[in-house]
Each structure stands twice: as C-alpha cells, then as structure tokens.
Design a protein around this motif. Sequence first.
Motif, PDB file in Angstrom:
ATOM      1  N   VAL A  32      -5.040   8.596  -2.791  1.00  0.00           N
ATOM      2  CA  VAL A  32      -4.661   7.905  -4.012  1.00  0.00           C
ATOM      3  C   VAL A  32      -5.773   6.940  -4.379  1.00  0.00           C
ATOM      4  O   VAL A  32      -6.312   6.240  -3.519  1.00  0.00           O
ATOM      5  CB  VAL A  32      -3.332   7.154  -3.843  1.00  0.00           C
ATOM      6  N   GLY A  33      -6.094   6.909  -5.648  1.00  0.00           N
ATOM      7  CA  GLY A  33      -7.125   6.010  -6.127  1.00  0.00           C
ATOM      8  C   GLY A  33      -6.798   5.485  -7.503  1.00  0.00           C
ATOM      9  O   GLY A  33      -5.754   5.782  -8.069  1.00  0.00           O
ATOM     10  N   PRO A  34      -7.693   4.702  -8.068  1.00  0.00           N
ATOM     11  CA  PRO A  34      -7.416   4.080  -9.365  1.00  0.00           C
ATOM     12  C   PRO A  34      -7.545   5.024 -10.545  1.00  0.00           C
ATOM     13  O   PRO A  34      -6.891   4.819 -11.565  1.00  0.00           O
ATOM     14  CB  PRO A  34      -8.454   2.957  -9.446  1.00  0.00           C
ATOM     15  N   SER A  35      -8.386   6.040 -10.431  1.00  0.00           N
ATOM     16  CA  SER A  35      -8.636   6.912 -11.565  1.00  0.00           C
ATOM     17  C   SER A  35      -9.269   8.209 -11.099  1.00  0.00           C
ATOM     18  O   SER A  35     -10.074   8.217 -10.160  1.00  0.00           O
ATOM     19  CB  SER A  35      -9.552   6.227 -12.586  1.00  0.00           C
ATOM     20  N   ASN A  67     -13.035   8.123 -11.137  1.00  0.00           N
ATOM     21  CA  ASN A  67     -13.762   7.345 -10.135  1.00  0.00           C
ATOM     22  C   ASN A  67     -13.317   7.799  -8.743  1.00  0.00           C
ATOM     23  O   ASN A  67     -12.616   7.084  -8.037  1.00  0.00           O
ATOM     24  CB  ASN A  67     -13.534   5.855 -10.330  1.00  0.00           C
ATOM     25  N   LEU A  68     -13.740   8.979  -8.366  1.00  0.00           N
ATOM     26  CA  LEU A  68     -13.287   9.572  -7.117  1.00  0.00           C
ATOM     27  C   LEU A  68     -13.811   8.849  -5.886  1.00  0.00           C
ATOM     28  O   LEU A  68     -13.240   8.989  -4.801  1.00  0.00           O
ATOM     29  CB  LEU A  68     -13.691  11.047  -7.065  1.00  0.00           C
ATOM     30  N   ASN A  69     -14.865   8.091  -6.044  1.00  0.00           N
ATOM     31  CA  ASN A  69     -15.410   7.341  -4.916  1.00  0.00           C
ATOM     32  C   ASN A  69     -14.566   6.127  -4.550  1.00  0.00           C
ATOM     33  O   ASN A  69     -14.794   5.524  -3.497  1.00  0.00           O
ATOM     34  CB  ASN A  69     -16.837   6.893  -5.221  1.00  0.00           C
ATOM     35  N   ALA A  70     -13.601   5.778  -5.383  1.00  0.00           N
ATOM     36  CA  ALA A  70     -12.789   4.588  -5.161  1.00  0.00           C
ATOM     37  C   ALA A  70     -11.426   4.894  -4.541  1.00  0.00           C
ATOM     38  O   ALA A  70     -10.602   3.989  -4.426  1.00  0.00           O
ATOM     39  CB  ALA A  70     -12.602   3.829  -6.468  1.00  0.00           C
ATOM     40  N   PHE A  71     -11.192   6.121  -4.136  1.00  0.00           N
ATOM     41  CA  PHE A  71      -9.926   6.444  -3.479  1.00  0.00           C
ATOM     42  C   PHE A  71      -9.831   5.683  -2.165  1.00  0.00           C
ATOM     43  O   PHE A  71     -10.736   5.760  -1.327  1.00  0.00           O
ATOM     44  CB  PHE A  71      -9.823   7.945  -3.242  1.00  0.00           C
ATOM     45  N   ALA A  72      -8.734   4.951  -1.983  1.00  0.00           N
ATOM     46  CA  ALA A  72      -8.618   4.039  -0.853  1.00  0.00           C
ATOM     47  C   ALA A  72      -7.445   4.324   0.078  1.00  0.00           C
ATOM     48  O   ALA A  72      -7.472   3.881   1.229  1.00  0.00           O
ATOM     49  CB  ALA A  72      -8.517   2.599  -1.357  1.00  0.00           C
ATOM     50  N   SER A  73      -6.420   5.012  -0.379  1.00  0.00           N
ATOM     51  CA  SER A  73      -5.267   5.337   0.442  1.00  0.00           C
ATOM     52  C   SER A  73      -5.321   6.807   0.816  1.00  0.00           C
ATOM     53  O   SER A  73      -5.425   7.666  -0.061  1.00  0.00           O
ATOM     54  CB  SER A  73      -3.961   5.030  -0.296  1.00  0.00           C
ATOM     55  N   TRP A  74      -5.238   7.075   2.107  1.00  0.00           N
ATOM     56  CA  TRP A  74      -5.441   8.426   2.610  1.00  0.00           C
ATOM     57  C   TRP A  74      -4.329   8.851   3.556  1.00  0.00           C
ATOM     58  O   TRP A  74      -3.791   8.045   4.310  1.00  0.00           O
ATOM     59  CB  TRP A  74      -6.776   8.529   3.360  1.00  0.00           C
ATOM     60  N   GLN A  79       0.820  -1.188   0.000  1.00  0.00           N
ATOM     61  CA  GLN A  79       0.000   0.000   0.000  1.00  0.00           C
ATOM     62  C   GLN A  79       0.861   1.247   0.000  1.00  0.00           C
ATOM     63  O   GLN A  79       2.033   1.201   0.358  1.00  0.00           O
ATOM     64  CB  GLN A  79      -0.923   0.029   1.221  1.00  0.00           C
ATOM     65  N   VAL A  80       0.236   2.333  -0.388  1.00  0.00           N
ATOM     66  CA  VAL A  80       0.899   3.623  -0.402  1.00  0.00           C
ATOM     67  C   VAL A  80       0.683   4.308   0.941  1.00  0.00           C
ATOM     68  O   VAL A  80      -0.435   4.329   1.473  1.00  0.00           O
ATOM     69  CB  VAL A  80       0.350   4.508  -1.535  1.00  0.00           C
ATOM     70  N   GLN A  81       1.748   4.860   1.480  1.00  0.00           N
ATOM     71  CA  GLN A  81       1.656   5.681   2.672  1.00  0.00           C
ATOM     72  C   GLN A  81       1.758   7.146   2.270  1.00  0.00           C
ATOM     73  O   GLN A  81       2.639   7.520   1.495  1.00  0.00           O
ATOM     74  CB  GLN A  81       2.753   5.331   3.675  1.00  0.00           C
ATOM     75  N   LEU A  82       0.874   7.962   2.808  1.00  0.00           N
ATOM     76  CA  LEU A  82       0.786   9.361   2.419  1.00  0.00           C
ATOM     77  C   LEU A  82       0.921  10.251   3.646  1.00  0.00           C
ATOM     78  O   LEU A  82       0.312   9.985   4.682  1.00  0.00           O
ATOM     79  CB  LEU A  82      -0.555   9.650   1.739  1.00  0.00           C
ATOM     80  N   VAL A  83       1.689  11.317   3.500  1.00  0.00           N
ATOM     81  CA  VAL A  83       1.885  12.278   4.571  1.00  0.00           C
ATOM     82  C   VAL A  83       1.692  13.678   4.018  1.00  0.00           C
ATOM     83  O   VAL A  83       2.428  14.111   3.135  1.00  0.00           O
ATOM     84  CB  VAL A  83       3.275  12.151   5.209  1.00  0.00           C
ATOM     85  N   GLU A  84       0.705  14.388   4.559  1.00  0.00           N
ATOM     86  CA  GLU A  84       0.443  15.767   4.149  1.00  0.00           C
ATOM     87  C   GLU A  84       1.264  16.730   4.991  1.00  0.00           C
ATOM     88  O   GLU A  84       1.594  16.453   6.143  1.00  0.00           O
ATOM     89  CB  GLU A  84      -1.039  16.131   4.305  1.00  0.00           C
ATOM     90  N   CYS A 116       1.957  16.432  -0.423  1.00  0.00           N
ATOM     91  CA  CYS A 116       1.635  15.062  -0.054  1.00  0.00           C
ATOM     92  C   CYS A 116       2.762  14.169  -0.534  1.00  0.00           C
ATOM     93  O   CYS A 116       2.923  13.965  -1.742  1.00  0.00           O
ATOM     94  CB  CYS A 116       0.307  14.632  -0.661  1.00  0.00           C
ATOM     95  N   ALA A 117       3.532  13.656   0.400  1.00  0.00           N
ATOM     96  CA  ALA A 117       4.644  12.777   0.087  1.00  0.00           C
ATOM     97  C   ALA A 117       4.196  11.328   0.181  1.00  0.00           C
ATOM     98  O   ALA A 117       3.625  10.913   1.192  1.00  0.00           O
ATOM     99  CB  ALA A 117       5.808  13.029   1.034  1.00  0.00           C
ATOM    100  N   ALA A 118       4.460  10.578  -0.862  1.00  0.00           N
ATOM    101  CA  ALA A 118       4.056   9.182  -0.921  1.00  0.00           C
ATOM    102  C   ALA A 118       5.264   8.272  -0.806  1.00  0.00           C
ATOM    103  O   ALA A 118       6.337   8.575  -1.325  1.00  0.00           O
ATOM    104  CB  ALA A 118       3.318   8.892  -2.224  1.00  0.00           C
ATOM    105  N   SER A 119       5.078   7.160  -0.141  1.00  0.00           N
ATOM    106  CA  SER A 119       6.124   6.160  -0.019  1.00  0.00           C
ATOM    107  C   SER A 119       5.511   4.777  -0.112  1.00  0.00           C
ATOM    108  O   SER A 119       4.308   4.602   0.077  1.00  0.00           O
ATOM    109  CB  SER A 119       6.894   6.312   1.296  1.00  0.00           C
ATOM    110  N   GLY A 120       6.349   3.811  -0.392  1.00  0.00           N
ATOM    111  CA  GLY A 120       5.897   2.434  -0.469  1.00  0.00           C
ATOM    112  C   GLY A 120       5.534   1.971  -1.858  1.00  0.00           C
ATOM    113  O   GLY A 120       5.546   0.770  -2.129  1.00  0.00           O
TER     114      GLY A 120
END
Length: 121
Positions: free
Chosen positions: A98-101, A104-111, A1-6, A22-26
Amino acid sequence: QVQLVESGGGLVQAGDSLRLSCAASGRSLSNYAVGWFRQATGKEREFVAGMNWTFKTKSYADSVKGRGTISRDNAKNTFYLQMNSLKPEDTAVYYCAVGPSVYNLNAFASWGQGTQVTVSS
C-alpha cells in the motif's frame, strides 16, 4: 498502519492461472494506492501491477500486460492479482503493498509477508 496478508500462491504448471489475494486490516484502503510486486531469487524486486483504490487507475508491468489483472473488493478491504497463462519466469515471491499513489511506486511503505508462486514447465 495497514496490516496486509497475502494468500493464493502455490505450485502450478505453465499455462495455469492463479488469483492472489491481499487482505488489509487496520485501515480502510480508500485514499490509497495498492499494488503487487515480486522478487525472484537472486533478482531485484519489480513492480507487477497497481491501482488507486478509489479511482481504479491501473498500471501494469509490460511483462504481465494481457495476463494480469488487479482488482478490488471494497466491502472486504481486499485486493487481488489474477494471473493467467503463467510462465516459469513468473516464479517469484509476490508481495502486496500500500502506498500513497499509483504514480509514486517508490513510496509504498506497507507490505505483506509475501506468497510464493512457482511455475513449472
């Protein structure tokens, strides 16, 4: 999974500007969509801005069009929200996600955990 830090939130005056990061890692953000959402106290979460990482297809909420800009730095695996001419109604906790597209904003799963933006009059 993606880790996100604002980061980048704070207390500002109306008319000021902020750049949220927003820095992403993983995981590389290639093949994904990234976005910014916000939630004011007592209000439901709302979409602010988003983009597909690779193709840079962008979408903005009407409330920030002309004032907000989403961008990315591929080398840093980081994306940003530049907000200008801030208004008190922009006050909220801002979350990157972060999401798939972007379509499809309702599918964002990593916060991320959120960063507070407070705009005073």
